[in-house]
Design a protein around this motif. Structure first.
Motif, mmCIF file in Angstrom:
data_model
loop_
_atom_site.group_PDB
_atom_site.id
_atom_site.type_symbol
_atom_site.label_atom_id
_atom_site.label_comp_id
_atom_site.label_asym_id
_atom_site.label_seq_id
_atom_site.Cartn_x
_atom_site.Cartn_y
_atom_site.Cartn_z
ATOM 1 N N THR A 1 -2.057 -10.920 9.727
ATOM 2 C CA THR A 1 -1.415 -11.016 8.415
ATOM 3 C C THR A 1 -0.664 -12.334 8.253
ATOM 4 N N GLU B 1 0.800 -1.228 0.000
ATOM 5 C CA GLU B 1 0.000 0.000 0.000
ATOM 6 C C GLU B 1 0.830 1.273 0.000
ATOM 7 N N LYS C 1 -8.744 -6.273 2.903
ATOM 8 C CA LYS C 1 -8.496 -5.048 3.670
ATOM 9 C C LYS C 1 -9.421 -4.929 4.869
ATOM 10 N N GLU C 2 -10.665 -5.434 4.716
ATOM 11 C CA GLU C 2 -11.673 -5.243 5.772
ATOM 12 C C GLU C 2 -11.197 -5.831 7.096
ATOM 13 N N HIS D 1 -2.552 -2.882 17.417
ATOM 14 C CA HIS D 1 -1.528 -2.058 16.780
ATOM 15 C C HIS D 1 -0.708 -2.884 15.796
ATOM 16 N N ARG E 1 -1.310 -6.799 14.621
ATOM 17 C CA ARG E 1 -1.991 -7.104 13.363
ATOM 18 C C ARG E 1 -1.127 -8.023 12.506
ATOM 19 N N GLN F 1 -8.107 -6.218 8.205
ATOM 20 C CA GLN F 1 -7.112 -5.325 8.794
ATOM 21 C C GLN F 1 -7.808 -4.117 9.434
ATOM 22 N N GLU F 2 -8.776 -3.565 8.696
ATOM 23 C CA GLU F 2 -9.469 -2.370 9.206
ATOM 24 C C GLU F 2 -10.244 -2.687 10.468
ATOM 25 N N ALA F 3 -10.915 -3.840 10.456
ATOM 26 C CA ALA F 3 -11.676 -4.247 11.644
ATOM 27 C C ALA F 3 -10.749 -4.395 12.841
ATOM 28 N N MET G 1 -7.966 -2.881 13.274
ATOM 29 C CA MET G 1 -7.482 -1.565 13.661
ATOM 30 C C MET G 1 -8.515 -0.864 14.538
ATOM 31 N N ILE G 2 -9.801 -1.004 14.158
ATOM 32 C CA ILE G 2 -10.868 -0.388 14.946
ATOM 33 C C ILE G 2 -10.904 -0.999 16.346
ATOM 34 N N ASP G 3 -10.632 -2.312 16.405
ATOM 35 C CA ASP G 3 -10.595 -2.979 17.701
ATOM 36 C C ASP G 3 -9.355 -2.623 18.506
#
Lengths: 265, 305
Positions: B221, B114, B200-201, B212, B216, B203-205, B207-209
């Motif tokens: 990953t 990214e 991506k979802e 760090h 992750r 990873q984003e989920a 991150m919201i939780d």
């Protein structure tokens, strides 16, 4: 932060290459990478002036091109029934092929040499080409079969209905749709063979029959200690086809590194 | 669904052509069979035979090859340079392939993930340049880079460090670094493709939780690309196991036996000492290790035939 780390790693990767690039244009090249005081094409000129060098590039070209054509044709023929027919021995065959793909070729070179001596095939560009063909067939058949699996059956059936024979269908319908697969296999085979040192090093002895990959090594031993500029120029010329073929192959295999060529994990 | 339809059409077509099909398949596969049998499987079979003979290029044994039982193996296992080459092979394999290429390739892929497209292409191309360069040229480049007057020592000089005799004092480190430079791009490309498939979802989920970076990476990953890691590990192990050219041209296996891996030891036994039988016995060891990893590759790659 990642940008800094990546730039640093990138610089580390380009550093060793700089010697080859600078030294090849430098009439007073040493082993240190430094910008030539006077840029010259003299090193390249003296490489091309020597008929022995030209011959080694031609030998390498014949070996790699001949092998690529053989591999593409034989692998395409083999891939057809493996992709289209329900054969009893298909599964064990494909597993054997996959197994052979994994084996390091280095491990069989001593018995291959014995075999070549036994049948008096050594020191021949042709038979070296045949051995290289056999050794690249397994992976080529895997890739070809996968490409062929994605060519729809219906198009062939339509051609049969119109009265075309299997070979005609293969040539007129399947082959054009298979071009990306054919190019992928061809390019991979050519660059693998172009860069192959060990196999011709073992199987070919006459200096006049050696491909560039091996003659460059002898060049290194004989003159390399003094003629760094020429050694760098020879390496540079020898590397160019490999780079060009890699760039060309990018057009044909966008998703090639998902292990999609044969495995779904 | 579509597949089922296609299979049924295929079955109908097959009924009509059944008689010709197996014959035609045999014909199409004939060149493959011939080539593989003569130039691939026969040499493998010969390995199992010649390894137990005293076949040689010169001398009495070249005229009268005899079966010598396990003699090659007993002398191999009592030869200190065989033990050295096994240790060298393991060190080279672990350091250059398993740790070096694999970890550096993964780090590169993670860092590049990214980022801006042009930046990815530039860095990616530099790494791939090392991979595309033919192995024999890689050896020259690194010979120049690490030689006493080479670029590495010039740069160390800028930092006030005395020149290091890389190829004689640290030969194993030298060949390991050269192989990492040459091979890392493969792992990088594999991991770039694998990371591209991680949704991506997720990873984003995470991150919201509040997970760090390291969490992750470790919890999401890496487990998601696990199959790529294992497959890549087996593939680069097989590639590295048979590696000959780079070491042969860079250090010749020396100084002494410092960088003599199994392929180099095999080459020297067969073609420098002309003991083909002994060389084949070493091939057999290499082949058996290769077979184990190759079978492992088939098992883990979950092939779809």
């Amino acid at each position: 932060m990642p940008y800094i780390v990546l730039t640093f790693i990138g610089v580390l990767f380009i550093l060793p290459l700089l010697w080859m690039i600078f030294a090849s244009f430098d009439s007073h090249a040493s082993l240190t990478a430094s910008l030539p005081k006077q840029w010259t094409f003299g090193n390249f000129a003296s490489i091309f002036k020597n008929p022995a060098n030209i011959r080694s590039f031609v030998n390498g070209g014949i070996l790699s091109l001949g092998q690529s054509i053989l591999v593409v044709v034989i692998a395409a023929l083999a891939a057809y029934p493996l992709s289209r027919y329900q054969l009893k021995y298909k599964k064990p065959f494909m597993y054997t092929i996959l197994f052979a793909t994994g084996l390091p070729i280095t491990a069989v070179m001593v018995p291959v040499y014995e075999l070549f001596v036994f049948f008096n095939l050594q020191d021949s560009i042709f038979w070296t080409m045949i051995f290289l063909t056999a050794s690249s067939l397994p992976y080529a058949i895997w890739i070809m079969k996968n490409f062929m699996d994605s060519v729809p059956m219906e198009l062939e059936e339509a051609a049969w209905v119109d009265g075309a024979s299997v070979l005609q269908t293969l040539r007129r319908v399947v082959t054009p749709l298979m071009l990306p697969g054919i190019f992928t296999v061809g390019i991979f085979t050519f660059s693998g063979s172009w860069g192959n040192f060990f196999v011709p090093f073992i199987l070919i002895q006459s200096p006049t029959k050696l491909p560039a990959s091996v003659s460059i090594y002898q060049f290194f031993g004989q003159y390399g200690m003094v003629q760094y500029g020429q050694l760098a120029a020879f390496s540079f010329i020898y590397t160019i086809p490999a780079v060009l073929l890699y760039i060309l192959s990018q057009r044909f295999m966008s998703a090639g590194f998902n292990f999609s060529g044969g495995t779904k994990g | 669904m579509e597949l089922a339809v296609r299979n049924s059409t295929r079955k109908n077509m097959r009924l009509k052509r059944n008689g010709h099909e197996s014959l035609r398949a045999a014909l199409f596969l004939l060149p493959t069979w011939l080539l593989l049998l003569i130039f691939f499987f026969l040499p493998i079979a010969l390995t199992f035979y010649y390894a137990f003979t005293n076949i040689s290029l010169t001398g009495a044994a070249s005229a009268h090859t005899e079966f010598v039982g396990f003699q090659n193996f007993t002398s191999m296992f009592s030869d200190p340079s065989f033990r050295m080459s096994v240790i060298n092979t393991i060190v080279f394999l672990l350091a250059s392939a398993i740790v070096g290429q694999q970890v550096l390739g993964l780090i590169l892929a993670l860092l590049m993930n990214e980022k801006k497209q042009w930046f990815r292409s530039v860095i990616g191309s530099l790494v791939i340049a090392g991979w595309v360069t033919p192995e024999i040229v890689v050896a020259f480049i690194w010979f120049a880079f690490l030689s006493d007057q080479g670029t590495a020592n010039v740069m160390l000089g800028w930092l006030g460090i005395k020149p290091i005799h890389w190829l004689t004092s640290f030969p194993m480190v030298s060949v390991i670094i050269a192989n990492i430079w040459h091979g890392t791009a493969f792992s990088m490309l594999v991991y770039q493709a694998a990371l591209g498939d991680v949704p991506k979802e997720i990873q984003e989920a995470a991150m919201i939780d509040g997970a760090h970076g390291w969490q992750r990476l470790w919890r999401i990953t890496l487990p998601m690309i696990r199959s790529s890691i294992v497959t890549n590990m087996v593939l680069i192990t097989l590639q590295t196991l048979g590696l000959f050219t780079l070491i042969y041209a860079l250090t010749g296996g020396g100084p002494g036996t410092a960088t003599e891996t199994l392929p180099i030891y095999m080459y020297q036994a067969a073609f420098s000492s002309y003991q083909l039988g002994y060389g084949t016995a070493i091939s057999l060891i290499l082949l058996l290790i290769g077979i184990i990893f190759s079978v492992g590759y088939i098992k883990i790659s979950k092939v779809d035939l």
